[in-house]
Write a protein that holds these residues in place. Structure first.
Motif, PDB file in Angstrom:
ATOM      1  N   PHE A 137     -64.083   8.300 -16.997  1.00  0.00           N
ATOM      2  CA  PHE A 137     -62.841   8.309 -17.720  1.00  0.00           C
ATOM      3  C   PHE A 137     -62.314   6.893 -17.969  1.00  0.00           C
ATOM      4  O   PHE A 137     -61.814   6.561 -19.044  1.00  0.00           O
ATOM      5  CB  PHE A 137     -61.813   9.089 -16.913  1.00  0.00           C
ATOM      6  N   LEU A 138     -62.498   6.069 -16.962  1.00  0.00           N
ATOM      7  CA  LEU A 138     -61.869   4.753 -17.030  1.00  0.00           C
ATOM      8  C   LEU A 138     -62.618   3.707 -17.844  1.00  0.00           C
ATOM      9  O   LEU A 138     -62.015   2.800 -18.399  1.00  0.00           O
ATOM     10  CB  LEU A 138     -61.679   4.212 -15.595  1.00  0.00           C
ATOM     11  N   TYR A 175     -49.224   7.504 -27.069  1.00  0.00           N
ATOM     12  CA  TYR A 175     -48.819   8.079 -25.787  1.00  0.00           C
ATOM     13  C   TYR A 175     -48.838   9.598 -25.824  1.00  0.00           C
ATOM     14  O   TYR A 175     -49.391  10.258 -24.927  1.00  0.00           O
ATOM     15  CB  TYR A 175     -47.433   7.596 -25.349  1.00  0.00           C
ATOM     16  N   ALA A 182     -53.407  15.585 -21.281  1.00  0.00           N
ATOM     17  CA  ALA A 182     -53.423  15.432 -19.817  1.00  0.00           C
ATOM     18  C   ALA A 182     -53.518  16.755 -19.058  1.00  0.00           C
ATOM     19  O   ALA A 182     -54.311  16.868 -18.121  1.00  0.00           O
ATOM     20  CB  ALA A 182     -52.214  14.628 -19.358  1.00  0.00           C
TER      21      ALA A 182
ATOM     22  N   PRO B 183     -49.426  13.665 -17.017  1.00  0.00           N
ATOM     23  CA  PRO B 183     -49.824  12.287 -17.351  1.00  0.00           C
ATOM     24  C   PRO B 183     -49.503  11.277 -16.253  1.00  0.00           C
ATOM     25  O   PRO B 183     -49.877  10.120 -16.373  1.00  0.00           O
ATOM     26  CB  PRO B 183     -49.042  11.970 -18.631  1.00  0.00           C
ATOM     27  N   LYS B 185     -50.563  11.834 -13.117  1.00  0.00           N
ATOM     28  CA  LYS B 185     -51.677  11.880 -12.170  1.00  0.00           C
ATOM     29  C   LYS B 185     -52.386  10.542 -12.264  1.00  0.00           C
ATOM     30  O   LYS B 185     -52.517   9.970 -13.349  1.00  0.00           O
ATOM     31  CB  LYS B 185     -52.654  13.000 -12.543  1.00  0.00           C
ATOM     32  N   ASP B 187     -55.395   9.324 -12.323  1.00  0.00           N
ATOM     33  CA  ASP B 187     -56.497   8.960 -13.210  1.00  0.00           C
ATOM     34  C   ASP B 187     -55.997   8.641 -14.611  1.00  0.00           C
ATOM     35  O   ASP B 187     -56.395   7.654 -15.223  1.00  0.00           O
ATOM     36  CB  ASP B 187     -57.608  10.014 -13.205  1.00  0.00           C
ATOM     37  N   ILE B 188     -55.098   9.477 -15.098  1.00  0.00           N
ATOM     38  CA  ILE B 188     -54.573   9.237 -16.436  1.00  0.00           C
ATOM     39  C   ILE B 188     -53.623   8.046 -16.447  1.00  0.00           C
ATOM     40  O   ILE B 188     -53.670   7.201 -17.337  1.00  0.00           O
ATOM     41  CB  ILE B 188     -53.872  10.503 -16.958  1.00  0.00           C
ATOM     42  N   ARG B 190     -53.671   5.430 -14.510  1.00  0.00           N
ATOM     43  CA  ARG B 190     -54.447   4.187 -14.455  1.00  0.00           C
ATOM     44  C   ARG B 190     -55.126   3.907 -15.783  1.00  0.00           C
ATOM     45  O   ARG B 190     -55.207   2.760 -16.226  1.00  0.00           O
ATOM     46  CB  ARG B 190     -55.515   4.279 -13.369  1.00  0.00           C
ATOM     47  N   PHE B 191     -55.626   4.953 -16.394  1.00  0.00           N
ATOM     48  CA  PHE B 191     -56.267   4.781 -17.699  1.00  0.00           C
ATOM     49  C   PHE B 191     -55.287   4.174 -18.686  1.00  0.00           C
ATOM     50  O   PHE B 191     -55.593   3.208 -19.383  1.00  0.00           O
ATOM     51  CB  PHE B 191     -56.768   6.139 -18.193  1.00  0.00           C
ATOM     52  N   GLN B 192     -54.095   4.724 -18.731  1.00  0.00           N
ATOM     53  CA  GLN B 192     -53.103   4.211 -19.667  1.00  0.00           C
ATOM     54  C   GLN B 192     -52.694   2.781 -19.333  1.00  0.00           C
ATOM     55  O   GLN B 192     -52.483   1.962 -20.221  1.00  0.00           O
ATOM     56  CB  GLN B 192     -51.872   5.121 -19.666  1.00  0.00           C
ATOM     57  N   GLU B 194     -54.519   0.478 -17.460  1.00  0.00           N
ATOM     58  CA  GLU B 194     -55.581  -0.523 -17.429  1.00  0.00           C
ATOM     59  C   GLU B 194     -56.423  -0.590 -18.695  1.00  0.00           C
ATOM     60  O   GLU B 194     -56.875  -1.664 -19.083  1.00  0.00           O
ATOM     61  CB  GLU B 194     -56.485  -0.273 -16.212  1.00  0.00           C
ATOM     62  N   VAL B 195     -56.639   0.553 -19.302  1.00  0.00           N
ATOM     63  CA  VAL B 195     -57.456   0.531 -20.515  1.00  0.00           C
ATOM     64  C   VAL B 195     -56.564   0.403 -21.752  1.00  0.00           C
ATOM     65  O   VAL B 195     -56.742  -0.490 -22.568  1.00  0.00           O
ATOM     66  CB  VAL B 195     -58.333   1.794 -20.618  1.00  0.00           C
ATOM     67  N   ARG B 196     -55.608   1.269 -21.862  1.00  0.00           N
ATOM     68  CA  ARG B 196     -54.722   1.206 -23.034  1.00  0.00           C
ATOM     69  C   ARG B 196     -53.686   0.089 -22.894  1.00  0.00           C
ATOM     70  O   ARG B 196     -53.018  -0.261 -23.844  1.00  0.00           O
ATOM     71  CB  ARG B 196     -53.994   2.531 -23.208  1.00  0.00           C
ATOM     72  N   PHE B 198     -50.746   0.091 -21.529  1.00  0.00           N
ATOM     73  CA  PHE B 198     -49.363   0.500 -21.768  1.00  0.00           C
ATOM     74  C   PHE B 198     -48.477  -0.123 -20.685  1.00  0.00           C
ATOM     75  O   PHE B 198     -48.858  -0.178 -19.516  1.00  0.00           O
ATOM     76  CB  PHE B 198     -49.221   2.021 -21.652  1.00  0.00           C
ATOM     77  N   ARG B 202     -43.221   1.651 -21.738  1.00  0.00           N
ATOM     78  CA  ARG B 202     -43.784   2.494 -22.787  1.00  0.00           C
ATOM     79  C   ARG B 202     -44.077   3.894 -22.250  1.00  0.00           C
ATOM     80  O   ARG B 202     -43.837   4.894 -22.933  1.00  0.00           O
ATOM     81  CB  ARG B 202     -45.067   1.851 -23.319  1.00  0.00           C
ATOM     82  N   ILE B 203     -44.591   3.939 -21.046  1.00  0.00           N
ATOM     83  CA  ILE B 203     -44.884   5.236 -20.439  1.00  0.00           C
ATOM     84  C   ILE B 203     -43.588   6.029 -20.205  1.00  0.00           C
ATOM     85  O   ILE B 203     -43.501   7.213 -20.548  1.00  0.00           O
ATOM     86  CB  ILE B 203     -45.658   5.053 -19.112  1.00  0.00           C
ATOM     87  N   GLY B 206     -42.313   7.267 -23.469  1.00  0.00           N
ATOM     88  CA  GLY B 206     -43.117   8.367 -23.976  1.00  0.00           C
ATOM     89  C   GLY B 206     -42.721   9.681 -23.320  1.00  0.00           C
ATOM     90  O   GLY B 206     -42.537  10.703 -24.000  1.00  0.00           O
TER      91      GLY B 206
END
Lengths: 219, 219
Positions: A137-138, A175, A182, B183, B185, B187-188, B190-192, B194-196, B198, B202-203, B206
């Motif tokens: 996922f990451l 977002y 999710a 959102p 949790k 995994d999501i 961290r994804f937002q 570190e990858v996106r 955000f 912003r979170i 949202g």
DNA sequence: AAATAAAATGGACTACAGTCCGTTTATTTG
DNA sequence: CAAATAAACGGACTGTAGTCCATTTTATTT
């Protein structure tokens, strides 16, 4: 950001490029052998009760060989799901094109897509579970293929809906797309199914109520 | 379903009953020893780079002893977070009471709660990540303590908002509560992050836009 | 067809999670 | 205080994921 009304996810999910070196014959043979063996074992014992060593042994190859093709169980499961994901994708694109032709809103298309995704998730839950267990996922956004194209589709539709004035232009589409997807991640999905004992219809309806609220809110 | 305007999560998250056998002195000593050692190691090397054997060795106890107290790393991390969760909970309850007294809507309280939760999640991400890695989430609803009281709070507020006519009575509160928390949790999240990439703002924004849409949609 | 280079192979090996059980220690009882 | 009992202890042990590399196989070149 793509502002096209119609998102166009990548065609074949596995092989992207054209300059890919051809696979040696023994390697190709082993790949199919491994995949077939994995399917057989999964069918017999259930996905979660089969480990990589089992697969290697049943296929009569060493663990090194197995791991050379597939970095982990999730990777292998992803390969098993590849065809069905492509088909699902095709079907969705066709359906969305049809709905656009019929003058349906993009938010209606989003509702349809999410409904279909709920069923897809339910059917392929065991494989998806393994796929999502990994950090897949990451890794660099592009690498969680399932999430990637789901995200592209949802954000594409939201973008189109914005352009068409169906939802507020203030909304943070990137977002919202993640947030709508999710609850379909397998851990939450399974929790809702197995602990809360929600029906698929209830989950679909819940998601739809969110999209409906977005569409109904003032801009 | 609780229809009280004010949800009241359990007080102390760790020990619920009154008839709990007292812990033997050596056992109690080892528990604190282990927890202190774990904190030290986590601080030095990072939560994810410390394994159970490391902790046992550093604490000078056997692995059996370690596992007797904490079933796994997530369990141990949960114990480390216990105090801070309780405090957070207290703070939130106080804040919500104040807002109610000030005549603020329940949906406004929900927005405030989610904002605070975003920060809590960010700060404690490494521990939460371990806590959620385990099937802790799945076991009989009651057992994922973090999710459990977050869920109780959110669904309680939604219920109150329904009663107060702030949102449609048609909404499936149980579903929406899970979906709003999904959102967050790790995994999501961290994804937002570190990858996106955000920002926390912003979170938060949202999530607020989702609750705002629910509040604004017609019944 | 033989030599060479590149890729693939198998299984031993490391690392970590978690279990098991014979031994030790705290607490209770007489 | 001594014996009995129950809890706690430590570390060897098992199971699984994933790596490593010496050997074998395939493809290419001459």
């Amino acid at each position: 950001m793509e502002s096209k009304p119609k998102p166009i996810p990548l065609g074949n999910l596995a092989e992207t490029g054209a300059d890919e070196k051809v696979e040696r014959r023994d390697a190709a043979a082993n790949r199919t052998l491994i995949l077939q063996t994995a399917v057989a074992l999964f069918d017999e014992h259930g996905v979660s009760d089969v480990n990589m060593a089992d697969i290697a042994q049943a296929a009569g190859v060493g663990k090194g060989t197995l791991y050379r093709r597939f970095n982990n169980k999730g990777d292998l499961c992803l390969a098993l799901l590849d065809t069905q994901m492509s088909e699902f994708q095709e079907t969705m694109l066709a359906q969305m094109r049809q709905m656009t032709a019929d003058g349906e809103t993009y938010m209606a298309q989003l509702g349809m897509f999410l409904d279909a995704l709920v069923h897809f998730t339910a059917v392929h839950q065991p494989l998806l579970c393994e796929i999502q267990r990994e950090g897949l996922f990451l890794l660099s956004a592009t690498l969680s293929l399932p999430h990637f194209w789901q995200y592209m589709t949802v954000s594409g539709l939201l973008q189109a809906a914005t352009t068409a004035g169906e939802i507020s232009p203030e909304l943070d589409i990137a977002y919202i797309a993640d947030a709508l997807l999710a609850p379909l991640k397998t851990d939450i999905f399974r929790f809702q199914r197995e602990v809360r004992e929600f029906s698929l219809e209830r989950i679909s309806a819940g998601l739809r109520s969110l999209t409906a609220a977005l569409a109904a809110a003032p801009s």
